[in-house]
Scaffold this motif. Sequence first.
Motif, PDB file in Angstrom:
ATOM      1  N   ASN A  22      11.322  15.766   4.155  1.00 12.33           N
ATOM      2  CA  ASN A  22      12.736  15.886   4.492  1.00 12.33           C
ATOM      3  C   ASN A  22      13.183  14.686   5.319  1.00 12.33           C
ATOM      4  O   ASN A  22      12.767  14.518   6.469  1.00 12.33           O
ATOM      5  CB  ASN A  22      12.975  17.186   5.267  1.00 12.33           C
ATOM      6  N   SER A  23      14.039  13.860   4.726  1.00 18.08           N
ATOM      7  CA  SER A  23      14.504  12.661   5.426  1.00 18.08           C
ATOM      8  C   SER A  23      15.333  12.992   6.665  1.00 18.08           C
ATOM      9  O   SER A  23      15.423  12.183   7.592  1.00 18.08           O
ATOM     10  CB  SER A  23      15.330  11.795   4.468  1.00 18.08           C
ATOM     11  N   LEU A  24      15.920  14.180   6.695  1.00 20.40           N
ATOM     12  CA  LEU A  24      16.711  14.576   7.863  1.00 20.40           C
ATOM     13  C   LEU A  24      15.853  14.622   9.124  1.00 20.40           C
ATOM     14  O   LEU A  24      16.327  14.313  10.221  1.00 20.40           O
ATOM     15  CB  LEU A  24      17.363  15.942   7.614  1.00 20.40           C
ATOM     16  N   ASP A  25      14.576  14.971   8.964  1.00 21.42           N
ATOM     17  CA  ASP A  25      13.667  14.996  10.116  1.00 21.42           C
ATOM     18  C   ASP A  25      13.504  13.607  10.720  1.00 21.42           C
ATOM     19  O   ASP A  25      13.380  13.447  11.940  1.00 21.42           O
ATOM     20  CB  ASP A  25      12.298  15.553   9.710  1.00 21.42           C
ATOM     21  N   VAL A  26      13.493  12.601   9.852  1.00 21.54           N
ATOM     22  CA  VAL A  26      13.362  11.212  10.312  1.00 21.54           C
ATOM     23  C   VAL A  26      14.604  10.798  11.088  1.00 21.54           C
ATOM     24  O   VAL A  26      14.518  10.221  12.175  1.00 21.54           O
ATOM     25  CB  VAL A  26      13.131  10.268   9.111  1.00 21.54           C
ATOM     26  N   VAL A  27      15.767  11.100  10.523  1.00 19.03           N
ATOM     27  CA  VAL A  27      17.022  10.734  11.187  1.00 19.03           C
ATOM     28  C   VAL A  27      17.162  11.441  12.531  1.00 19.03           C
ATOM     29  O   VAL A  27      17.532  10.827  13.541  1.00 19.03           O
ATOM     30  CB  VAL A  27      18.230  11.062  10.276  1.00 19.03           C
ATOM     31  N   LYS A  28      16.853  12.741  12.555  1.00 19.86           N
ATOM     32  CA  LYS A  28      16.952  13.502  13.811  1.00 19.86           C
ATOM     33  C   LYS A  28      16.016  12.939  14.881  1.00 19.86           C
ATOM     34  O   LYS A  28      16.381  12.854  16.062  1.00 19.86           O
ATOM     35  CB  LYS A  28      16.639  14.975  13.563  1.00 19.86           C
TER      36      LYS A  28
ATOM     37  N   LYS B 261      14.696   9.784  -2.652  1.00 19.95           N
ATOM     38  CA  LYS B 261      15.269  11.017  -3.218  1.00 19.95           C
ATOM     39  C   LYS B 261      15.362  12.122  -2.169  1.00 19.95           C
ATOM     40  O   LYS B 261      15.125  13.297  -2.445  1.00 19.95           O
ATOM     41  CB  LYS B 261      14.452  11.498  -4.422  1.00 19.95           C
ATOM     42  N   GLY B 262      15.686  11.709  -0.949  1.00 18.23           N
ATOM     43  CA  GLY B 262      15.842  12.681   0.123  1.00 18.23           C
ATOM     44  C   GLY B 262      14.560  13.006   0.862  1.00 18.23           C
ATOM     45  O   GLY B 262      14.564  13.787   1.820  1.00 18.23           O
ATOM     46  N   ARG B 263      13.455  12.382   0.424  1.00 20.90           N
ATOM     47  CA  ARG B 263      12.159  12.637   1.058  1.00 20.90           C
ATOM     48  C   ARG B 263      11.797  11.545   2.060  1.00 20.90           C
ATOM     49  O   ARG B 263      10.948  11.741   2.907  1.00 20.90           O
ATOM     50  CB  ARG B 263      11.054  12.748  -0.005  1.00 20.90           C
ATOM     51  N   CYS B 264      12.427  10.384   1.939  1.00 21.07           N
ATOM     52  CA  CYS B 264      12.242   9.263   2.870  1.00 21.07           C
ATOM     53  C   CYS B 264      10.855   8.626   2.772  1.00 21.07           C
ATOM     54  O   CYS B 264       9.937   8.961   3.530  1.00 21.07           O
ATOM     55  CB  CYS B 264      12.530   9.675   4.308  1.00 21.07           C
TER      56      CYS B 264
END
Length: 412
Positions: free
Chosen positions: A108-114, A46-49
Amino acid sequence: MAKKVAVIGGGAAGLMASYQASVRGASVYLFERNPNLGRKILISGKGRCNLTNLKKLDEFIEYFPGNGKFLFSSLSTFSNRDLIAFFEKLGVKTKVERGGRVFPVSDNSLDVVKALQKAVTNAGVHIKYKSRITGLIIEKRHIKGVIVGNDHERFDCDSVVIATGGLSYPATGSTGDGYELARQAGHTITVLKPSLVPLISKEKWIKELQGLTLRNVEAAAYIKQKKLASEFGEMIFTHYGISGPIILTLSRHIIDYLEEYPLVSINLKPALTEQELDKRLIRDFDLYKNKIFKNAMNDLLPKKMIPVFINYTGKNTEKPVNQISQDDRKKIRDCLRNFQITITGCKEKKAIVTRGGVSVKEINPKTMESKIVNGLFFAGEVIDVDGVTGGYNLQSAFSTGFVAGCNSASAK
């Protein structure tokens, strides 16, 4: 001389494979058909990864109803603890939640992708965005390169890692390209079906419960009175049916029987035996004996569910509690323990993973290399391996990506 590796797919498995191959001296080219990386990672948990789970190896494998034993070697080589340490080094701190689920502290899943994107870039990986691989170049059972795009541009390389994902969430780019490439190489693709997928219900009243989450309930799947499986935990009602962790897990057992309209039975009070629940009803009804039925259920059910539940029992919502008979009480008790929902379909495009894929019999589990074509490797969801919710599938992608990446850099 450095090996030239083509990695197809910039998701969890592809990013890990690219990084590991590059740090081992290979010249790595990552082909991603989207304009950005890690689309499916972004929506996971849910966007938290939900990165992984802290279960021990033997337990971990049990959470893969689809060919879990195939993962023993890759999970041993790159474990959940290794993954957590890997992300810590990349600056992504993690935390552990209920059930051993591991998330980034930031939620925040964006942190993982970055972090992954920065890692592969710093490692020297050449990222080719908006690049779709349409074919493999194979000579005498050895990989020689790939075909890029519809213009049939040739890209020569020593090894290829197919990490394209499955068919789940096609909006993220998982449209089944990897299966076609595997077929070109002579691989068997087992039957493909959605798994961990929200379910569509027949009942119209389901819309009235939209957004309602139930915790600590038990859901069981039945087909023609035969019990397929049951799960305890959390679920949610949607405008079209039911979803949430326990429903997603049950869906794997239900998906083969959709044409037969399977039932999902919800035990709303699984902590109580039938006798204990009856005593609870007697106590509550005695407490609210001067109220009407619909106002006497507040201690038993969420407010939003009460009118739907009472209609489900077929009892008069305006009936005074002191007029509820023993037979009425038995009907209420039975409905609390067996609240049935008829399943007519699934939200296939919202499936978290795909069940089926490249046959594990044709892949070396220690290296992820094809047993048919030398220099061809597989990683992630494209393989016929699938787990339940809780961080298992992402760990599988990272572990198989790690092994495929390492070995692709030294393939003969």
